[in-house]
Design a protein around this motif. Structure first.
Motif, PDB file in Angstrom:
ATOM      1  N   ARG A  34       1.373   1.351  -7.134  1.00  0.00           N
ATOM      2  CA  ARG A  34       2.063   2.703  -7.235  1.00  0.00           C
ATOM      3  C   ARG A  34       3.044   2.794  -5.920  1.00  0.00           C
ATOM      4  N   LEU A  35       2.699   2.420  -4.752  1.00  0.00           N
ATOM      5  CA  LEU A  35       3.855   2.467  -3.825  1.00  0.00           C
ATOM      6  C   LEU A  35       5.292   1.807  -4.029  1.00  0.00           C
ATOM      7  N   TRP A  36       5.050   0.746  -4.779  1.00  0.00           N
ATOM      8  CA  TRP A  36       6.331  -0.105  -5.118  1.00  0.00           C
ATOM      9  C   TRP A  36       6.931   0.483  -6.288  1.00  0.00           C
ATOM     10  N   THR A  37       6.403   1.256  -7.001  1.00  0.00           N
ATOM     11  CA  THR A  37       7.051   1.814  -8.203  1.00  0.00           C
ATOM     12  C   THR A  37       7.198   3.254  -8.550  1.00  0.00           C
ATOM     13  N   ASP A  38       6.665   4.086  -7.549  1.00  0.00           N
ATOM     14  CA  ASP A  38       6.797   5.501  -7.505  1.00  0.00           C
ATOM     15  C   ASP A  38       8.245   5.978  -7.232  1.00  0.00           C
ATOM     16  N   PRO A  39       8.889   6.742  -7.888  1.00  0.00           N
ATOM     17  CA  PRO A  39      10.311   6.988  -7.534  1.00  0.00           C
ATOM     18  C   PRO A  39      10.293   7.758  -6.202  1.00  0.00           C
ATOM     19  N   GLU A  40       9.382   8.676  -6.033  1.00  0.00           N
ATOM     20  CA  GLU A  40       9.385   9.404  -4.711  1.00  0.00           C
ATOM     21  C   GLU A  40       9.135   8.734  -3.647  1.00  0.00           C
ATOM     22  N   VAL A  41       8.363   8.043  -3.644  1.00  0.00           N
ATOM     23  CA  VAL A  41       7.914   6.908  -2.374  1.00  0.00           C
ATOM     24  C   VAL A  41       9.207   6.054  -2.053  1.00  0.00           C
ATOM     25  N   ARG A  42       9.744   5.752  -3.150  1.00  0.00           N
ATOM     26  CA  ARG A  42      10.903   4.559  -3.203  1.00  0.00           C
ATOM     27  C   ARG A  42      12.156   5.230  -3.122  1.00  0.00           C
ATOM     28  N   ARG A  43      12.308   6.618  -3.096  1.00  0.00           N
ATOM     29  CA  ARG A  43      13.668   7.349  -3.071  1.00  0.00           C
ATOM     30  C   ARG A  43      14.598   6.898  -1.619  1.00  0.00           C
ATOM     31  N   HIS A  44      13.847   6.558  -0.629  1.00  0.00           N
ATOM     32  CA  HIS A  44      14.691   6.164   0.599  1.00  0.00           C
ATOM     33  C   HIS A  44      14.605   4.455   0.855  1.00  0.00           C
ATOM     34  N   LEU A  45      14.053   3.870  -0.309  1.00  0.00           N
ATOM     35  CA  LEU A  45      13.597   2.418   0.083  1.00  0.00           C
ATOM     36  C   LEU A  45      14.347   1.661  -1.291  1.00  0.00           C
ATOM     37  N   GLY A  46      15.580   2.188  -1.745  1.00  0.00           N
ATOM     38  CA  GLY A  46      16.365   1.194  -2.713  1.00  0.00           C
ATOM     39  C   GLY A  46      15.632   1.453  -4.122  1.00  0.00           C
ATOM     40  N   GLY A  47      14.796   2.536  -4.573  1.00  0.00           N
ATOM     41  CA  GLY A  47      14.422   2.571  -5.866  1.00  0.00           C
ATOM     42  C   GLY A  47      13.092   1.968  -6.102  1.00  0.00           C
ATOM     43  N   PRO A  48      12.637   2.314  -7.301  1.00  0.00           N
ATOM     44  CA  PRO A  48      11.271   1.433  -7.539  1.00  0.00           C
ATOM     45  C   PRO A  48      11.690  -0.033  -7.600  1.00  0.00           C
ATOM     46  N   VAL A  49      10.722  -0.957  -7.384  1.00  0.00           N
ATOM     47  CA  VAL A  49      10.602  -2.265  -7.334  1.00  0.00           C
ATOM     48  C   VAL A  49      10.698  -2.784  -8.861  1.00  0.00           C
ATOM     49  N   ILE A  50      11.418  -4.016  -9.347  1.00  0.00           N
ATOM     50  CA  ILE A  50      11.218  -4.549 -10.553  1.00  0.00           C
ATOM     51  C   ILE A  50      10.141  -5.261 -10.881  1.00  0.00           C
ATOM     52  N   ASP A  51       9.672  -5.441 -12.058  1.00  0.00           N
ATOM     53  CA  ASP A  51       8.337  -5.862 -12.755  1.00  0.00           C
ATOM     54  C   ASP A  51       8.342  -7.291 -11.924  1.00  0.00           C
ATOM     55  N   SER A  52       9.175  -8.177 -12.237  1.00  0.00           N
ATOM     56  CA  SER A  52       9.085  -9.647 -11.869  1.00  0.00           C
ATOM     57  C   SER A  52       8.486  -9.692 -10.615  1.00  0.00           C
ATOM     58  N   VAL A  53       9.491  -9.043  -9.551  1.00  0.00           N
ATOM     59  CA  VAL A  53       8.963  -8.794  -8.051  1.00  0.00           C
ATOM     60  C   VAL A  53       7.493  -8.459  -7.610  1.00  0.00           C
ATOM     61  N   ILE A  54       7.311  -7.279  -8.694  1.00  0.00           N
ATOM     62  CA  ILE A  54       5.945  -6.759  -8.541  1.00  0.00           C
ATOM     63  C   ILE A  54       4.954  -7.792  -8.535  1.00  0.00           C
ATOM     64  N   ARG A  55       5.129  -8.501  -9.660  1.00  0.00           N
ATOM     65  CA  ARG A  55       4.175  -9.571 -10.034  1.00  0.00           C
ATOM     66  C   ARG A  55       3.905 -10.517  -8.912  1.00  0.00           C
ATOM     67  N   ILE A  56       4.988 -10.994  -8.212  1.00  0.00           N
ATOM     68  CA  ILE A  56       5.062 -11.837  -7.123  1.00  0.00           C
ATOM     69  C   ILE A  56       4.349 -11.200  -6.051  1.00  0.00           C
ATOM     70  N   ARG A  57       4.684  -9.999  -5.787  1.00  0.00           N
ATOM     71  CA  ARG A  57       4.180  -9.042  -4.584  1.00  0.00           C
ATOM     72  C   ARG A  57       2.698  -9.075  -4.828  1.00  0.00           C
ATOM     73  N   GLN A  58       2.114  -8.687  -5.858  1.00  0.00           N
ATOM     74  CA  GLN A  58       0.770  -8.708  -6.194  1.00  0.00           C
ATOM     75  C   GLN A  58      -0.015  -9.821  -5.813  1.00  0.00           C
ATOM     76  N   ARG A  59       0.494 -11.008  -6.120  1.00  0.00           N
ATOM     77  CA  ARG A  59      -0.164 -12.152  -5.733  1.00  0.00           C
ATOM     78  C   ARG A  59      -0.224 -12.677  -4.374  1.00  0.00           C
ATOM     79  N   ARG A  60       0.969 -12.245  -3.622  1.00  0.00           N
ATOM     80  CA  ARG A  60       0.852 -12.356  -2.291  1.00  0.00           C
ATOM     81  C   ARG A  60       0.267 -11.513  -1.336  1.00  0.00           C
TER      82      ARG A  60
END
Length: 167
Positions: A34-60
């Motif tokens: 949710r931190l990686w995908t929430d537009p408010e959290v990501r407003r100053h962090l380049g926007g929500p993270v894309i799905d393919s990157v999320i899957r990699i991050r979730q594994r790591r």
């Protein structure tokens, strides 16, 4: 025969008055996602993270050195994430953080980040944090935990501010 380095041991939990900062567990992944995908959290962090990157991050992220789930001590609810890692800026340690919007404004981020900075300064000569110039809440938080404005620059098409605190 190649030498494989031993895995980095997980950081010892950091306990504050209301919080526990500990390695990320598999049960924390939905909140962290949710931190990686929430537009408010990501407003100053380049926007929500894309799905393919999320899957990699979730594994790591589970058990990864430097990543700390911030959980409320009283009920174990995941409030956010604090990361402490080598920044490559002259060997300095960088602290970064993200908190879920429903937990903003209660002092949790200040408490967690302040504790993480204090712990990092036990081993590192200085700690840095970078935020967008437009992120006034984050800038106030960094100043409240003793970091000082060190430099401004443009990166990722946005004005950034680097804060630093030394021992």
């Amino acid at each position: 025969m190649s030498h494989v380095p031993a895995p980095t041991p997980p950081a010892r939990p950091l306990v504050t008055e209301r919080l526990v900062l500990r390695p990320v567990r598999s049960g924390d992944v939905p909140a962290v996602t949710r931190l990686w995908t929430d537009p408010e959290v990501r407003r100053h962090l380049g926007g929500p993270v894309i799905d393919s990157v999320i899957r990699i991050r979730q594994r790591r992220i589970v058990g990864a050195a430097g990543f700390h789930a911030v959980v409320r001590a009283e009920d174990g609810v995941v409030l956010g994430l604090v990361t402490v890692e080598a920044a490559g800026r002259g060997g300095e340690t960088e602290v970064s953080y993200q908190f879920l919007p429903e937990h903003w404004g209660r002092g949790y981020a200040r408490e967690a980040v302040g504790a993480a900075v204090a712990r990092a300064l036990e081993a590192a000569p200085s700690v840095v944090a970078v935020t967008q110039e437009a992120n006034h809440r984050s800038r106030r938080l960094l100043e409240a935990v003793g970091l000082e404005h060190a430099e401004s620059f443009v990166e990722w098409d946005a004005h950034q501010v680097l804060y630093r605190r030394s021992r």
